[in-house]
Design an enzyme around this catalytic site. Structure first.
Site, PDB file in Angstrom:
ATOM      1  N   ASP A 253       5.229  -8.910   0.061  1.00  0.00           N
ATOM      2  CA  ASP A 253       4.203  -8.201  -0.683  1.00  0.00           C
ATOM      3  C   ASP A 253       4.725  -6.870  -1.200  1.00  0.00           C
ATOM      4  OD1 ASP A 253       1.636  -7.348  -1.559  1.00  0.00           O
ATOM      5  OD2 ASP A 253       1.268  -6.386   0.369  1.00  0.00           O
TER       6      ASP A 253
ATOM      7  N   GLY B  73      -9.165 -10.055  -5.096  1.00  0.00           N
ATOM      8  CA  GLY B  73      -9.325  -8.843  -4.316  1.00  0.00           C
ATOM      9  C   GLY B  73     -10.723  -8.301  -4.447  1.00  0.00           C
TER      10      GLY B  73
ATOM     11  N   GLY C  78      -4.551 -10.685 -10.300  1.00  0.00           N
ATOM     12  CA  GLY C  78      -4.947  -9.481 -11.013  1.00  0.00           C
ATOM     13  C   GLY C  78      -5.695  -9.771 -12.299  1.00  0.00           C
TER      14      GLY C  78
ATOM     15  N   CYS D 224      -5.939  -0.946  -9.776  1.00  0.00           N
ATOM     16  CA  CYS D 224      -4.513  -0.691  -9.984  1.00  0.00           C
ATOM     17  C   CYS D 224      -4.326   0.146 -11.247  1.00  0.00           C
ATOM     18  CB  CYS D 224      -3.765  -2.016 -10.124  1.00  0.00           C
ATOM     19  SG  CYS D 224      -1.993  -1.844 -10.420  1.00  0.00           S
TER      20      CYS D 224
ATOM     21  N   ALA E 168      -1.746   1.193  -3.286  1.00  0.00           N
ATOM     22  CA  ALA E 168      -0.917   2.278  -3.807  1.00  0.00           C
ATOM     23  C   ALA E 168      -1.749   3.524  -4.094  1.00  0.00           C
ATOM     24  CB  ALA E 168      -0.192   1.830  -5.074  1.00  0.00           C
TER      25      ALA E 168
ATOM     26  N   TYR F  91     -13.436   0.156  -1.234  1.00  0.00           N
ATOM     27  CA  TYR F  91     -12.433  -0.764  -1.781  1.00  0.00           C
ATOM     28  C   TYR F  91     -11.337   0.082  -2.394  1.00  0.00           C
ATOM     29  CZ  TYR F  91     -10.261  -4.333  -4.749  1.00  0.00           C
ATOM     30  OH  TYR F  91      -9.357  -5.186  -5.357  1.00  0.00           O
ATOM     31  N   ARG F  92     -10.095  -0.142  -1.985  1.00  0.00           N
ATOM     32  CA  ARG F  92      -9.014   0.704  -2.454  1.00  0.00           C
ATOM     33  C   ARG F  92      -7.739  -0.082  -2.691  1.00  0.00           C
ATOM     34  NH1 ARG F  92      -7.765   4.193   3.084  1.00  0.00           N
ATOM     35  NH2 ARG F  92      -6.700   2.556   4.266  1.00  0.00           N
TER      36      ARG F  92
END
Length: 334
Positions: free
Chosen positions: A113, A224, A202, A171, A253, A249-250
């Protein structure tokens, strides 16, 4: 479609003749390295998406969950049943972590990952793991966005490749680095390359996007944000002064996530936010499954392989995108 770059919202699937009389005739099962899963939905290895509860539900439903790696190996082992995958990195003690999880929980599927998968460290890691374990472990690797990256990871030993860079809802890679390819286009570009199964990762916002990703050539779709905020996602439910419930929710990065798991922020390619509490994830997965099956039936496809063979994409304009959404409210009072 060639020489253009398309996102999910830029395209639609043209309906085809169908003799499917019931969604029960549609089979969404997918094979990954000899393991059969009930549907193409995979949970993302994020610390606000996949922990023990999400893994257990996914296993109960016959789907693949990948637990996050942002903890020590003992904690990760506690939230990784043998039927789930465990995410690992490609530096430091990743080989020890694989050995520990394999021995402690019986885990045989691992996800390398990292944000930029077309990288020498991923190459070394894949080859080292395959040299030690051979076909005894199933390896998912990524993320990549180009046919060259997809081909290389497949040849380096990946049993499945995560396709998509910068498309996640939290992101900011494309903004911060200027790099990325829309996930739909990445999958479309990679589908004709001889390689491992594709996991689209994504940019997926709806069941329709999942259908488009599968039709474009993906074997699985990683989710996600669609799974975050549920009862089974890690994190506490909190309540606003107005009485509404939320969860965090994060992106992994984000500054908040990096400080939590390594004590400092080395980059800024994600954000942290709060999203409304959604309740039990089972209802979300049931709804997604029903809608995905309906999507296949509109193309007259009884399985994902048939969908990919029959799919015909058409481009839609911005006016077409507006028409595709429920738009009556935009006309109220006019």
């Amino acid at each position: 479609m060639k020489n253009q770059v398309h996102s999910f919202d830029d395209v639609l699937l043209a309906p085809k003749y169908s003799d499917i009389e019931s969604r029960s005739e549609v089979d969404l099962s997918r094979d990954l390295a000899g393991k059969m899963y009930a549907s193409p939905i995979v949970s993302s290895p994020m610390d606000t998406v996949t922990g023990l509860q999400m893994s257990l539900i996914f296993g109960e439903l016959g789907n693949l969950a990948i637990t996050h790696r942002y903890c020590d190996e003992v904690e990760q082992s506690r939230m990784t049943p043998s039927f789930a995958a465990a995410a690992v990195g490609v530096t430091g003690d990743f080989m020890n972590r694989i050995e520990f999880l394999n021995g402690e929980t019986g885990t045989t599927t691992f996800c390398l990952d990292v944000a930029h998968g077309h990288h020498v460290l991923v190459e070394r890691a894949l080859k080292a793991i395959k040299d030690k374990y051979g076909s005894g472990l199933t390896l998912i690797a990524g993320n990549v966005a180009t046919p060259e990256g997809y081909k290389d990871l497949s040849e380096w030993g990946a049993d499945a490749v995560r396709i998509g860079i910068g498309g996640g809802s939290i992101c900011s890679t494309r903004i911060q680095t200027g790099h990325g390819v829309p996930t739909f286009q990445s999958v479309l570009n990679c589908r004709d390359v001889d390689g491992a199964p594709i996991i689209a990762d994504g940019g997926v916002k709806t069941a329709g996007d999942i259908v488009k990703a599968l039709a474009a050539g993906a074997d699985f779709v990683m989710l996600g944000s669609m799974l975050a905020g549920t009862e089974q996602s890690p994190g506490e439910v909190f309540q606003s002064t107005a009485g509404k419930k939320y969860k965090v929710y994060r992106g992994m990065a984000s500054v908040e996530a990096q400080k939590d798991w390594r004590g400092e922020a080395r980059s800024l390619e994600g954000i942290s936010t709060t999203i409304p509490y959604k309740g039990c994830v089972i209802e979300i997965l049931d709804n997604l499954t029903r809608n995905i099956k309906s999507g296949l039936s509109y193309s007259g496809a009884r399985n994902i392989t048939e969908l990919q063979a029959k799919a015909q994409f058409i481009a839609q304009t911005s006016a077409g995108q507006m028409e595709s959404n429920t738009h009556i409210l935009s006309r109220v009072g006019k």
